[in-house]
Enzyme design. Structure first.
Site, short mmCIF file in Angstrom:
data_model
loop_
_atom_site.label_atom_id
_atom_site.label_comp_id
_atom_site.label_asym_id
_atom_site.label_seq_id
_atom_site.Cartn_x
_atom_site.Cartn_y
_atom_site.Cartn_z
N SER A 61 -3.34 25.11 -28.26
CA SER A 61 -3.47 26.51 -28.70
C SER A 61 -2.23 27.31 -28.31
CB SER A 61 -4.69 27.14 -28.05
OG SER A 61 -5.85 26.41 -28.37
N1 SAM Z 1 -6.85 22.88 -24.57
C1 SAM Z 1 -6.06 21.83 -25.14
C2 SAM Z 1 -4.62 21.95 -24.75
O1 SAM Z 1 -4.30 22.79 -23.89
O2 SAM Z 1 -3.81 21.16 -25.27
C3 SAM Z 1 -6.17 21.81 -26.64
C4 SAM Z 1 -7.44 21.30 -27.08
S1 SAM Z 1 -7.54 20.95 -28.79
C5 SAM Z 1 -7.55 22.54 -29.51
C6 SAM Z 1 -9.25 20.42 -28.83
C7 SAM Z 1 -9.46 19.06 -28.22
O3 SAM Z 1 -10.87 18.81 -28.21
C8 SAM Z 1 -8.84 17.93 -29.02
O4 SAM Z 1 -7.98 17.19 -28.21
C9 SAM Z 1 -10.03 17.11 -29.48
O5 SAM Z 1 -9.77 15.73 -29.57
C10 SAM Z 1 -11.05 17.43 -28.40
N2 SAM Z 1 -12.45 17.19 -28.77
C11 SAM Z 1 -13.09 17.46 -29.94
N3 SAM Z 1 -14.39 17.10 -29.86
C12 SAM Z 1 -14.57 16.60 -28.60
C13 SAM Z 1 -15.70 16.06 -27.90
N4 SAM Z 1 -16.92 15.97 -28.44
N5 SAM Z 1 -15.52 15.65 -26.64
C14 SAM Z 1 -14.30 15.73 -26.04
N6 SAM Z 1 -13.20 16.21 -26.64
C15 SAM Z 1 -13.34 16.66 -27.90
#
Ligand code: SAM
Length: 214
Positions: A61
């Site tokens: 983000s």
């Molecule tokens: N906060 C992170 C950063 O600082 O880079 C960015 C996160 S990104 C917007 C959202 C993340 O959630 C992705 O890496 C995705 O693979 C993960 N994600 C989606 N569904 C998930 C789940 N059920 N359990 C764990 N991770 C999940």
């Protein structure tokens, strides 16, 4: 490239100017090397005011959203935090600098492994990392005083609401693809009280209690 100059500019022009006030949050954003969490091809944009790709079709983000979500959690340093969606690990590193311990779950092992290496490199030894479906939470470790979900879900996954401590807070993007509200939830007397903060766009939370893979 002098990242410390870009970092200072980002804090002043993207965070302070938009109303981020928590001094502890601003201090972490002023020192944490965001460039380490960015793919080499995008590193020139490490401090830019937009999200960036991190691999596996996922994104980190923009700094302001990470700061806003962190500020909403109102961390004092004593909290046990659950994070769903480790991604690059940048938000995790911010949380680990402000809370007692962070439990973070990511569905892609490639992202999780890379983030784990960075936590080690940065000396963040209060982070526990797991690969799996974060919508199930971390059933061995509740209660959590804070929960943050960094992917979009139409509702707070049920296991997470029961793993939230009384008096605890959750922040997450609530909604469907491309139409979400950043939401703050507080648990008071066993009830979940919701507050809509602002519109936002996140990748989907894919899992048993989240969204289906598209
Ligand atoms: N906060 C992170 C950063 O600082 O880079 C960015 C996160 S990104 C917007 C959202 C993340 O959630 C992705 O890496 C995705 O693979 C993960 N994600 C989606 N569904 C998930 C789940 N059920 N359990 C764990 N991770 C999940």
């Amino acid at each position: 490239m002098d990242f410390s100059v870009l970092r200072k500019q980002m804090v002043a022009e993207q965070l302070v100017s938009r109303g981020i006030k928590d001094e502890r949050v601003l201090k972490v954003f002023s020192s944490l090397p965001r460039e380490k969490f960015i793919l080499s091809e995008s590193v020139a944009s490490a401090y830019a005011d937009f999200p960036l790709p991190i691999g596996q079709g996922q994104t980190i983000s923009q700094p302001y959203i990470v700061a806003l979500m962190t500020e909403l959690l109102a961390l004092s340093g004593s909290e046990k935090v659950l994070e769903i969606g480790t991604g690059s690990g940048y938000q995790t590193a911010v949380l680990a600098s402000l809370a007692k311990e962070v439990y973070t779950i990511e569905r892609f092992a490639e992202l999780s492994d890379k983030a784990r290496d960075l936590f080690k490199q940065l000396g963040l030894d209060n982070v526990k990392v797991r690969v799996g479906d974060g919508t199930l939470g971390w059933p061995e470790e509740p209660p959590f005083e804070r929960i943050i979900i960094t992917a979009a879900s139409p509702r707070l996954p049920l296991p997470l609401s029961s793993q939230l401590a009384e008096g605890g807070k959750v922040v997450f993007p609530q909604g469907e693809a491309f139409n979400q509200a950043l939401t703050l939830i507080e648990k008071k007397d066993g009830k979940l009280i919701e507050k809509n903060i602002c519109g936002c766009v996140f990748v989907p939370l894919v899992g048993k209690y989240g969204l289906k893979e598209s």
